[in-house]
Write a protein that holds these residues in place. Structure first.
Motif, PDB file in Angstrom:
ATOM      1  N   GLY A  28      -2.138  17.850  10.070  1.00 14.67           N
ATOM      2  CA  GLY A  28      -2.996  17.064   8.708  1.00 14.67           C
ATOM      3  C   GLY A  28      -2.050  15.692   8.517  1.00 14.67           C
ATOM      4  O   GLY A  28      -1.812  15.361   7.303  1.00 14.67           O
ATOM      5  N   LEU A  29      -1.058  15.263   9.489  1.00 16.25           N
ATOM      6  CA  LEU A  29      -0.260  14.133   9.048  1.00 16.25           C
ATOM      7  C   LEU A  29      -1.239  12.909   9.269  1.00 16.25           C
ATOM      8  O   LEU A  29      -2.157  12.758  10.369  1.00 16.25           O
ATOM      9  CB  LEU A  29       0.836  13.893  10.213  1.00 16.25           C
ATOM     10  CG  LEU A  29       1.994  15.146   9.882  1.00 16.25           C
ATOM     11  CD1 LEU A  29       3.129  14.795  10.883  1.00 16.25           C
ATOM     12  CD2 LEU A  29       2.528  14.999   8.547  1.00 16.25           C
ATOM     13  N   GLY A  30      -0.828  11.936   8.640  1.00 17.55           N
ATOM     14  CA  GLY A  30      -1.445  10.703   8.579  1.00 17.55           C
ATOM     15  C   GLY A  30      -0.556   9.449   8.577  1.00 17.55           C
ATOM     16  O   GLY A  30       0.439   9.764   7.945  1.00 17.55           O
ATOM     17  N   VAL A  31      -1.009   8.315   8.409  1.00 16.35           N
ATOM     18  CA  VAL A  31      -0.458   7.072   8.072  1.00 16.35           C
ATOM     19  C   VAL A  31      -0.586   6.934   6.619  1.00 16.35           C
ATOM     20  O   VAL A  31      -1.856   6.770   6.138  1.00 16.35           O
ATOM     21  CB  VAL A  31      -0.613   5.715   8.999  1.00 16.35           C
ATOM     22  CG1 VAL A  31       0.182   4.687   8.371  1.00 16.35           C
ATOM     23  CG2 VAL A  31      -0.449   6.307  10.531  1.00 16.35           C
ATOM     24  N   ALA A  32       0.673   6.810   5.621  1.00 16.82           N
ATOM     25  CA  ALA A  32       0.238   6.619   4.485  1.00 16.82           C
ATOM     26  C   ALA A  32       0.466   4.889   4.439  1.00 16.82           C
ATOM     27  O   ALA A  32       1.150   4.403   4.847  1.00 16.82           O
ATOM     28  CB  ALA A  32       1.698   7.282   3.518  1.00 16.82           C
ATOM     29  N   THR A  33      -0.681   4.775   3.650  1.00 14.44           N
ATOM     30  CA  THR A  33      -0.652   2.971   3.049  1.00 14.44           C
ATOM     31  C   THR A  33      -0.559   2.702   1.752  1.00 14.44           C
ATOM     32  O   THR A  33      -0.984   3.554   1.070  1.00 14.44           O
ATOM     33  CB  THR A  33      -1.782   2.439   3.766  1.00 14.44           C
ATOM     34  OG1 THR A  33      -2.923   2.869   3.159  1.00 14.44           O
ATOM     35  CG2 THR A  33      -1.897   2.548   5.349  1.00 14.44           C
ATOM     36  N   ARG A  34       0.197   1.777   1.573  1.00 16.81           N
ATOM     37  CA  ARG A  34       0.421   1.434  -0.015  1.00 16.81           C
ATOM     38  C   ARG A  34      -0.347   0.024  -0.213  1.00 16.81           C
ATOM     39  O   ARG A  34       0.015  -0.998   0.416  1.00 16.81           O
ATOM     40  CB  ARG A  34       1.521   1.523  -0.359  1.00 16.81           C
ATOM     41  CG  ARG A  34       2.112   1.269  -1.915  1.00 16.81           C
ATOM     42  CD  ARG A  34       3.407   1.462  -2.300  1.00 16.81           C
ATOM     43  NE  ARG A  34       4.051   0.573  -1.465  1.00 16.81           N
ATOM     44  CZ  ARG A  34       5.696   0.389  -1.708  1.00 16.81           C
ATOM     45  NH1 ARG A  34       5.877   0.825  -2.945  1.00 16.81           N
ATOM     46  NH2 ARG A  34       6.365  -0.284  -0.941  1.00 16.81           N
ATOM     47  N   THR A  35      -1.312   0.054  -1.054  1.00 13.64           N
ATOM     48  CA  THR A  35      -1.983  -1.436  -1.341  1.00 13.64           C
ATOM     49  C   THR A  35      -1.137  -1.868  -2.593  1.00 13.64           C
ATOM     50  O   THR A  35      -0.721  -1.530  -3.252  1.00 13.64           O
ATOM     51  CB  THR A  35      -3.332  -1.231  -2.004  1.00 13.64           C
ATOM     52  OG1 THR A  35      -3.275  -0.438  -3.044  1.00 13.64           O
ATOM     53  CG2 THR A  35      -4.051  -0.558  -0.858  1.00 13.64           C
ATOM     54  N   ARG A  36      -0.902  -3.090  -2.537  1.00 10.79           N
ATOM     55  CA  ARG A  36      -0.299  -4.046  -3.309  1.00 10.79           C
ATOM     56  C   ARG A  36      -1.150  -4.948  -4.202  1.00 10.79           C
ATOM     57  O   ARG A  36      -1.916  -5.440  -3.586  1.00 10.79           O
ATOM     58  CB  ARG A  36       0.798  -4.824  -2.938  1.00 10.79           C
ATOM     59  CG  ARG A  36       1.857  -4.247  -2.177  1.00 10.79           C
ATOM     60  CD  ARG A  36       2.904  -5.284  -1.645  1.00 10.79           C
ATOM     61  NE  ARG A  36       4.085  -4.650  -1.098  1.00 10.79           N
ATOM     62  CZ  ARG A  36       5.348  -4.965  -1.104  1.00 10.79           C
ATOM     63  NH1 ARG A  36       5.549  -6.131  -1.800  1.00 10.79           N
ATOM     64  NH2 ARG A  36       6.306  -4.452  -0.800  1.00 10.79           N
ATOM     65  N   THR A  37      -1.012  -4.595  -5.405  1.00 14.96           N
ATOM     66  CA  THR A  37      -2.057  -5.787  -6.309  1.00 14.96           C
ATOM     67  C   THR A  37      -1.032  -6.897  -6.357  1.00 14.96           C
ATOM     68  O   THR A  37       0.091  -6.809  -7.133  1.00 14.96           O
ATOM     69  CB  THR A  37      -2.103  -5.188  -7.579  1.00 14.96           C
ATOM     70  OG1 THR A  37      -0.958  -4.688  -8.369  1.00 14.96           O
ATOM     71  CG2 THR A  37      -3.029  -3.810  -7.472  1.00 14.96           C
ATOM     72  N   ARG A  38      -1.749  -7.995  -6.199  1.00  9.82           N
ATOM     73  CA  ARG A  38      -1.134  -9.223  -6.502  1.00  9.82           C
ATOM     74  C   ARG A  38      -1.729  -9.948  -7.771  1.00  9.82           C
ATOM     75  O   ARG A  38      -3.012 -10.141  -7.891  1.00  9.82           O
ATOM     76  CB  ARG A  38      -1.403 -10.361  -5.321  1.00  9.82           C
ATOM     77  CG  ARG A  38      -0.510  -9.927  -4.134  1.00  9.82           C
ATOM     78  CD  ARG A  38      -0.828 -10.861  -2.946  1.00  9.82           C
ATOM     79  NE  ARG A  38       0.051 -10.545  -1.734  1.00  9.82           N
ATOM     80  CZ  ARG A  38       0.768 -11.244  -1.012  1.00  9.82           C
ATOM     81  NH1 ARG A  38       0.550 -12.539  -1.004  1.00  9.82           N
ATOM     82  NH2 ARG A  38       1.426 -10.724   0.022  1.00  9.82           N
ATOM     83  N   THR A  39      -0.902 -10.640  -8.553  1.00 11.32           N
ATOM     84  CA  THR A  39      -1.467 -11.193  -9.961  1.00 11.32           C
ATOM     85  C   THR A  39      -1.852 -12.459  -9.290  1.00 11.32           C
ATOM     86  O   THR A  39      -1.098 -13.071  -8.504  1.00 11.32           O
ATOM     87  CB  THR A  39      -0.278 -11.292 -10.729  1.00 11.32           C
ATOM     88  OG1 THR A  39       0.855 -11.840 -10.350  1.00 11.32           O
ATOM     89  CG2 THR A  39      -0.215  -9.967 -11.243  1.00 11.32           C
ATOM     90  N   LYS A  40      -3.006 -12.887  -9.705  1.00 15.21           N
ATOM     91  CA  LYS A  40      -3.356 -14.166  -9.592  1.00 15.21           C
ATOM     92  C   LYS A  40      -2.785 -15.224 -10.606  1.00 15.21           C
ATOM     93  O   LYS A  40      -2.825 -15.048 -11.735  1.00 15.21           O
ATOM     94  CB  LYS A  40      -5.139 -14.084  -9.845  1.00 15.21           C
ATOM     95  CG  LYS A  40      -5.851 -15.489  -9.559  1.00 15.21           C
ATOM     96  CD  LYS A  40      -7.149 -15.287  -9.729  1.00 15.21           C
ATOM     97  CE  LYS A  40      -7.797 -16.659  -9.519  1.00 15.21           C
ATOM     98  NZ  LYS A  40      -9.475 -16.578  -9.954  1.00 15.21           N
TER      99      LYS A  40
END
Length: 123
Positions: A28-40
């Motif tokens: 059950g392992l997978g690649v963890a991704t983290r999205t970054r929110t960029r301020t406009k």
């Protein structure tokens, strides 16, 4: 139960890398991704001063010095541009700052009974 990446044996790692579905590969392992929110960044607006035939040039220079922090040379240059071309840019700011500065100039002109106009437009 979660599996720590360090506790996986080499056989399981090879099976996962090869894409095989063995009994050890179902961790059950997978690649963890983290999205970054960029301020406009805020949109910028030009404060425009409009020419009229009634407001004295000295008063326009005073407004440019007072509300746009220009020195006498820059204020005179912008005033002459407004006088000759009919409109001139006093500065570029965020929407709220541009709106405030334009309103301050118009209010100040009204207090001194001058018809000077300032407006804003998107840069």
């Amino acid at each position: 139960m979660q599996t720590d990446i360090h506790s996986i044996d080499s056989r399981t790692m090879r099976a996962m890398a090869a894409g095989k579905e063995g009994d050890d590969a179902g961790t059950g392992l997978g690649v963890a991704t983290r999205t970054r929110t960029r301020t406009k960044k805020p949109s910028l607006y030009k404060v425009l001063m409009l020419n009229d035939d009634y407001t004295p040039m000295e008063f326009v220079v005073l407004c440019l010095q007072r509300f746009f922090r220009m020195n006498i040379e820059d204020a005179t240059r912008v005033m002459l541009h407004v006088h000759q071309k009919g409109v001139g840019v006093c500065g570029v700011f965020s929407h709220e700052v541009a709106e405030t500065k334009a309103t301050q100039v118009v209010d100040f002109a009204r207090q001194h009974q001058h018809p000077l106009q300032c407006t804003i437009e998107k840069a």
